[in-house]
Enzyme design. Structure first.
Site, mmCIF file in Angstrom:
data_model
loop_
_atom_site.group_PDB
_atom_site.id
_atom_site.type_symbol
_atom_site.label_atom_id
_atom_site.label_comp_id
_atom_site.label_asym_id
_atom_site.label_seq_id
_atom_site.Cartn_x
_atom_site.Cartn_y
_atom_site.Cartn_z
ATOM 1 C CB SER A 1 44.749 47.888 37.646
ATOM 2 O OG SER A 1 45.097 46.973 38.726
ATOM 3 C CB SER B 1 43.983 43.794 39.842
ATOM 4 O OG SER B 1 43.460 45.340 39.495
ATOM 5 C CE LYS C 1 39.324 45.105 38.920
ATOM 6 N NZ LYS C 1 40.240 46.035 38.378
HETATM 7 N N1 GLN Z 1 49.310 46.746 40.109
HETATM 8 C C1 GLN Z 1 48.808 47.812 41.232
HETATM 9 C C2 GLN Z 1 49.048 46.575 42.705
HETATM 10 O O1 GLN Z 1 49.322 45.450 42.749
HETATM 11 C C3 GLN Z 1 48.114 48.200 40.923
HETATM 12 C C4 GLN Z 1 46.869 47.485 41.046
HETATM 13 C C5 GLN Z 1 45.407 48.491 40.732
HETATM 14 O O2 GLN Z 1 46.033 49.774 39.969
HETATM 15 N N2 GLN Z 1 44.449 48.025 41.168
HETATM 16 O O3 GLN Z 1 48.644 47.716 43.697
#
Ligand code: GLN
Length: 492
Positions: free
Chosen positions: A175, A151, A76
């Site tokens: 995420s 994400s 990632k």
């Molecule tokens: N969807 C959550 C956010 O937008 C979690 C994102 C994540 O875990 N990086 O913050």
């Protein structure tokens, strides 16, 4: 060889490599030959990967052993890497090259993996659909008109589309788990502190955690064993020994491998608004776990709904502080011809950050400001503790908690453009465990609406990654859900 090379998982590929029936070079070539139709990669380094694969083959031929020698993966783009640029999905880091590797990257390299490059993600990991990347959206291989989740959307899409057997991801509020659920793969977010955050670009430091995404629990265990462990460069890294997860998984025998395991189902994870197709798939997964010997019990997590406002105050607060370092002076992009220092800061950040990141910085700065700190930030911190306490009360009556990962299957691209809060609300089942710092996992349990995958979430108490992996592995030994592939679903 009966299976196409791109279909090989980590464990299968490794045993062929070890038996001398496969070269890393051939495996990598087969993966590189597949076009990336989903926007999963930000950078696919074919030459670098071929050279690294050839080097891994030479090391193996020379009698060297490393646990993942020659296994292809990609990272990632939130992990800094010396070999490739790192963007965190943001314009502000355009052209940035780290002088060092993140600890997780370095450990995987040490274990012998071959990196194919960097994977798309939401900007600074803020998002649930990979629609917030400055470098383009990622499409879901099961249905390209839908999002892959976020994400870690590039990681999920690449693994689901058989462009990679595995990838790294990060999970701050879901995420790893949510994109795994949306693309029918397996992912685990370890206990907070299990994997080092050193070199993982910070979003919300008290929540961020790295983990593997792959097509089975066994493959996740292979990666996690290399990624986890104490790191003196991360002050929140745990001084806990890394258990022999793979050995423990393989030791399970018999038709009732889950005998004696009490799985707690919180009422709050099965609300009326839960989509019926998701509910049905999750219940089918739970029924299988029962067949394998587990006992389903009721538990309560009464503050589940509060996890949404609590997370969306704490995470932006930490982000506003973490992102202050991107000022156009030290890293990445700088605006053209600044008039003075203030202009340099303002224009660099206005041009460099996308709308969601700017929204979070504004919310974060607001809730931390004098006069609002007590009302918002401090209250959220108190509730965070109560949410963690609720889990400890629930774990008095069960060994694991289970429920859906998300209230629906993957939605259509653009479906939430009008209102960011819609996406925030869909994080309801992953945020509580994140706030508590608990390990959580997504395991595929069949298809729901539109033929889209559904994930079962398993949440364990602190350091119970082994129990999660064991449970998921038992399920995957007895069922085929994790083997379903988008190509097969589309008759390709
Ligand atoms: N969807 C959550 C956010 O937008 C979690 C994102 C994540 O875990 N990086 O913050």
């Amino acid at each position: 060889m009966t299976r196409a090379l791109h279909e090989l998982g980590v464990a299968e590929g490794l045993s062929l490599l070890e038996a001398g029936q496969l070269s890393s070079r051939d495996w990598v070539d087969a993966l590189l030959a597949r076009p990336d139709r989903y926007g999963a990669f930000l950078l696919r380094d074919a030459d670098g990967a071929r050279a690294a694969a050839a080097a891994a083959d030479a090391r193996r031929a020379a009698g060297e052993h490393a646990p993942l020698l020659g296994v292809p993966l990609a990272h990632k783009d939130i992990f800094v890497t010396a070999a490739h640029p790192t963007t965190a999905g943001s314009r502000i880091l355009e052209g940035y090259r780290s002088p060092f590797d993140a600890t997780v990257v370095a450990r995987l390299t040490q274990a012998g993996v071959v990196s194919l490059g960097k994977l798309n993600c939401d900007e600074f990991a803020m998002g649930s659909a990979n629609e917030n990347s400055a470098y383009g959206k990622v499409h879901n291989p099961w249905d390209p008109s839908r999002v892959p989740g976020g994400s870690s959307g590039g990681s999920a899409a690449a693994v689901a589309a058989r462009l990679l057997p595995a990838a790294t991801g990060t999970d701050t509020g879901g995420s790893i788990r949510q994109p795994a659920s949306f693309t029918g793969i397996t992912g685990i977010k370890p206990t907070y502190g299990r994997c080092s955050r050193y070199g993982m670009i910070a979003f919300a430091s008290s929540l961020d955690q790295a983990g593997p995404m792959a097509r089975s629990a066994e493959d996740c265990a292979h990666l996690l064993s290399a990624m986890a462990g104490f790191d003196e460069r991360d002050a929140t890294s745990l001084q806990q020994p890394v258990p022999d997860w793979l050995g423990d998984m393989r030791a399970q025998h018999g038709s009732q491998p889950l005998k004696g395991l009490r799985i707690g189902l919180p009422d709050e994870f099965f609300p009326a608004q839960l989509d019926a197709d998701v509910n049905a798939a999750v219940r089918a997964g739970l029924a299988q776990l029962e067949k394998l010997g587990a006992e389903l019990v009721e538990v309560q997590l009464p503050r589940t709904e509060l996890a949404i406002p609590v997370y969306y105050l704490i995470a932006p607060a930490e982000a506003s502080s973490n992102l202050s370092r991107f000022d156009g002076v030290r890293y990445g992009r700088r605006c053209e011809n600044p008039k003075d220092l203030l202009d340099l800061y303002q224009r660099t950040r206005t041009e460099g950050f996308g709308p969601e990141v700017q929204r979070r910085i504004l919310i974060g700065a607001y809730v931390l400001s004098h006069g609002y700190y007590d009302a918002y930030y401090l209250q959220a911190q108190k509730l965070r503790r109560m949410i963690a306490d609720d889990f400890q009360a629930a774990f008095k009556g069960c060994d694991l908690i289970a429920g859906p990962v998300a209230p629906s299957v993957a939605w259509k691209l653009g479906a939430q453009d009008d209102d960011p809060v819609k996406a925030y609300l869909a994080d309801i089942f992953t945020l509580p465990g994140s706030l508590a710092g608990l390990p959580g996992m997504s395991v595929p349990v069949g298809l729901g609406a539109g033929g889209m995958p559904v994930g079962l979430q398993l949440i364990g108490n602190y350091f119970m990654e082994g129990r999660l992996l064991h449970t998921a592995h038992a399920l995957q030994q007895a069922t085929d859900w994790h083997r379903a592939s988008p190509a097969a679903a589309q008759g390709v």
